[in-house]
Design an enzyme around this catalytic site. Sequence first.
Site, PDB file in Angstrom:
ATOM      1  N   TYR A  42       0.851  -1.191   0.000  1.00 47.53           N
ATOM      2  CA  TYR A  42       0.000   0.000   0.000  1.00 47.53           C
ATOM      3  C   TYR A  42       0.885   1.237   0.000  1.00 47.53           C
ATOM      4  O   TYR A  42       1.799   1.358   0.808  1.00 47.53           O
ATOM      5  CB  TYR A  42      -0.909   0.019   1.228  1.00 47.53           C
ATOM      6  N   ASP A  74       9.341   3.073   0.139  1.00 50.58           N
ATOM      7  CA  ASP A  74       8.223   3.738   0.797  1.00 50.58           C
ATOM      8  C   ASP A  74       8.322   3.497   2.296  1.00 50.58           C
ATOM      9  O   ASP A  74       7.866   2.489   2.818  1.00 50.58           O
ATOM     10  CB  ASP A  74       6.887   3.218   0.245  1.00 50.58           C
ATOM     11  N   LYS A 114       3.781   9.927   8.356  1.00 50.34           N
ATOM     12  CA  LYS A 114       3.456   9.408   9.693  1.00 50.34           C
ATOM     13  C   LYS A 114       4.379   9.952  10.800  1.00 50.34           C
ATOM     14  O   LYS A 114       4.178  11.074  11.240  1.00 50.34           O
ATOM     15  CB  LYS A 114       3.403   7.885   9.645  1.00 50.34           C
TER      16      LYS A 114
HETATM   17  C1  LIG Z   1       0.071   5.196   5.424  1.00 57.19           C
HETATM   18  C2  LIG Z   1       0.900   4.858   4.253  1.00 57.19           C
HETATM   19  C3  LIG Z   1       0.858   5.611   3.072  1.00 57.19           C
HETATM   20  C4  LIG Z   1      -0.134   6.714   2.861  1.00 57.19           C
HETATM   21  O1  LIG Z   1       0.051   7.784   3.713  1.00 57.19           O
HETATM   22  P1  LIG Z   1      -1.189   8.791   3.939  1.00 57.19           P
HETATM   23  O2  LIG Z   1      -0.603   9.832   4.843  1.00 57.19           O
HETATM   24  O3  LIG Z   1      -2.281   7.990   4.541  1.00 57.19           O
HETATM   25  O4  LIG Z   1      -1.553   9.325   2.607  1.00 57.19           O
HETATM   26  C5  LIG Z   1       1.753   5.308   2.067  1.00 57.19           C
HETATM   27  N1  LIG Z   1       2.629   4.290   2.199  1.00 57.19           N
HETATM   28  C6  LIG Z   1       2.684   3.535   3.305  1.00 57.19           C
HETATM   29  C7  LIG Z   1       3.677   2.434   3.390  1.00 57.19           C
HETATM   30  C8  LIG Z   1       1.810   3.775   4.356  1.00 57.19           C
HETATM   31  O5  LIG Z   1       1.845   2.976   5.430  1.00 57.19           O
END
Ligand SMILES: *Cc1c(COP(=O)(O)O)cnc(C)c1O
Length: 437
Positions: free
Chosen positions: A150, A245, A273
């Site tokens: 994701y 990511d 985050k």
């Molecule tokens: C949470 C998350 C995202 C998306 O971040 P948002 O701030 O919700 O847009 C992208 N990549 C990873 C691995 C994530 O855990």
Amino acid sequence: MPAKNALSILHSEKLFAEAVKLMPGGVSSPVRAFKAVGGTPLFIKEAEGCTLTDADGNTYIDYVASYGPAIVGHANERVVAALSKAIGRGSSYGAPTEGEIDLAEQIISALPSVEMVRFVNSGTEATMSAIRLARGATKRDFIIKCIGGYHGHADQLLVQAGSGALTHGTPSSPGVPESITSTTLSVQYNDLDAAKKAFEVNASNVAAFIVEPVAGNMGLVEPKEGYLQGLRDLCTQHGAMLICDEVMTGFRVAWGGAQVRYNFKPDITCLGKVIGGGLPVGAYAARRELMEQISPSGPIYQAGTLSGNPLAMAAGIATLEILKEEGAYDTLERQAAALADGLQAAADKADIPIALNRVGSMLCPFFVKEKGQKVTNYAEATNCDTQRFAKFFHAMLERGVYLPPSQYEAWFVGLAHDDEAIKATIKAARESFKSLA
Ligand SMILES: *Cc1c(COP(=O)(O)O)cnc(C)c1O
């Protein structure tokens, strides 16, 4: 599936009835609606340390941690102080601020692969922009991602995606044109041969391989020995960018992130985050030569009205200052290990088969179907007893423990989870596992 929470949650029920009239599913992000576990989502009134309090005044030990950001505990006094100070000076100027320099310096000093940073407002924006950079820099179109990986909800990445998209069984979404996803290839996580094949078939047209270094949106799956370095080598060999990511893992699994923990060097890193300390933030970062291709230094466009927001910078800086202190990551590791060991022992005692995956302060007990089964990839992760998880979720909630409301979300331990909280959680788990047997 339990139709109702066994707690007294009249206020939450009332608020939810209002919310569903006003917002799709009553929520601002799908997983919050409790669809995967049933029951009414709790409306949260306040949070402190490792606990949440709902609209009815029930207090829970929290392992959602806002899906990762709350690593130093909710309403941490140093973060609150930094925010209080910042907010008196105005909340956004549309002009550069010193806070951006301070946070950029922390990020750059922690990540050896990174020389420059661009701040954005969410993880989604970070991955979206990282892909634009990779495509702009390589002048190629294709991207490869992992099934169950994701990366936020940008069109091009909503292909076989994890997290809410996984739980809700919508591997890709209506509204995403095929013309956009036709350049997105998906392969199994932890399968280097599949990655190799994808590169070979599309030889000179792959701009980037984007990967969650630790797969945290299909539950939690650790990278196999050599997988991340293998991806690094494949990208180098084929002239593609490795996009790491680290929106979830950045400053979570180590100071810096998974690339430090597993010692490999991506081309582009995405963050979010934790670096926002609970405020909306994202960032993408890379070596200078790449980042200078971003507007206004270079031709690749990307912008944001609220990007580098002074409040978000203040919360992020205060959070990283706490994490940088001696022993912070040892504490996270120790508390999460104690929790994992306790959960495993409790499940074993009740004869409930679980596969407990943990990387640093992220963990996930998978309700596997048979004892001894491991979860090392997407197929194994999705072969779990989600009904049983739902029962466990509600049993824990009744006992004052707030877990992510899906088998496919990771749990997060933070610095505010003290021995007492871990002990209480294990006790609740003992009773909850027993209630399932
Ligand atoms: C949470 C998350 C995202 C998306 O971040 P948002 O701030 O919700 O847009 C992208 N990549 C990873 C691995 C994530 O855990």
